[in-house]
Design a protein around this motif. Structure first.
Motif: not given
Length: 327
Positions: A60-87
């Motif tokens: 997946g990915f995360n899109l973070g949008i921040e509005n600070n007194n009408s000033e907008n910033t955006a940040d996008i970053f990939p997400l990866l989670n891998i899980r395994k039950e060994l025992v």
């Protein structure tokens, strides 16, 4: 929001937070000098799940949008989670890439450092200049690995390690105003290694043991941040009514900066080291019913008087108590 398309699960997580920085419109003399803020943060995180080679994988990915007194910033970053039950039901691992943020507020900063002396909280207005703290959002981008191990029916061990970039990590710096001292809040970008280990064991029907250790490494000096913190407690529970816990806490050495005393411009600062802290505490909780209970905490039983913050000693042995009532 969850849905399955062609046997593949898809998820969409949306989180919205609104942070308001109080400003008194009747403060015509501008005594508080506090900037009015209205910060809105929305995180949009879509992902989908697959199972390959015995691993559960979330992309997946995360899109973070921040509005600070009408000033907008955006940040996008990939997400990866891998899980395994060994025992099965015993040993689990997970690893991947993550991003999350943490908004710094006057409440969170003053809980960590009660000596920030922000006007409107706990300070007079005499001889104070630029008393309004800058409030920023801390963003963390990291690679991580997690291990959970059930050693026995009554014994558990978890281990986490993460490494990545921290943008706008807050720290505290002591500022001198003639006969008045206060801590200002500043921010720094660092690369951070974070290691956590937690061990829990039920010794018998009454007594348990909890050990928690945190270690941090930064590539820059971060004032008043300990690189090692550990706590050891022995909770005692009696019929789910009375819970008491003696605990030992260790706070590692911290670095701080201060003026050299030389009358030069710009002012020269030197780095000093604050002593490590050893604290012994004791807490009691009594649950009279599901709706009513009381507690008391006896802190710093050893009455340590070492500096916790530059120029401010650890609060000596102290007691606090209170009541809990659920309406």
């Amino acid at each position: 929001i969850s849905s399955t398309i062609n046997s593949t699960p898809y998820n969409l997580f949306v989180e919205f937070n609104n942070y308001l920085n109080y400003n008194n419109p009747n403060d015509v003399m501008h005594v508080l000098q506090r900037e009015k803020l209205d910060v809105k943060i929305i995180d949009i995180t879509p992902n989908f799940h697959v199972n390959k080679f015995g691993f559960d994988i979330d992309f997946g990915f995360n899109l973070g949008i921040e509005n600070n007194n009408s000033e907008n910033t955006a940040d996008i970053f990939p997400l990866l989670n891998i899980r395994k039950e060994l025992v099965k039901n015993v040993l689990n691992i997970s690893f991947g890439i993550d991003r999350y943020d943490d908004r710094n507020t006057l409440a969170s900063l003053s809980r960590e450092n009660p000596y920030i002396h922000s006007l409107g909280l706990n300070s007079s207005v005499n001889e104070i200049i630029d008393s309004s703290h800058t409030l920023e959002t801390t963003d963390i981008y990291e690679l991580y690995f997690n291990l959970d191990n059930k050693l026995s029916d009554d014994e558990f061990l978890s281990f986490d390690i993460a490494y990545g970039k921290v943008s706008k990590l807050h720290y505290f710096d002591l500022t001198h105003y003639m006969d008045y001292n206060r801590f200002s809040v500043d921010y720094i970008d660092v690369w951070q290694l974070k290691i956590n280990s937690n061990y829990n064991r039920k010794l018998n029907n009454l007594l348990s043991l909890n050990l928690d250790v945190d270690y941090f490494y930064w590539n820059k000096v971060v004032p008043h941040k300990a690189d090692l913190h550990a706590s050891l407690s022995f909770p005692v529970s009696v019929r789910d009514k009375i819970e008491c816990a003696p605990s030992f806490e260790y706070i590692g050495k911290r670095k701080a900066t201060q003026m050299t005393g030389l009358f030069i411009e710009p002012p020269e600062r030197e780095t000093i080291e604050l002593d490590e802290q050893f604290l012994l505490n004791f807490s009691v909780n009594y649950n009279y019913s599901k709706k009513f209970g009381f507690y008391f905490n006896l802190n710093n039983i050893l009455n340590s008087q070492k500096e916790l913050w530059l120029g401010y000693q650890q609060l000596g042995m102290n007691l606090n108590f209170g009541l809990n009532f659920l309406f």
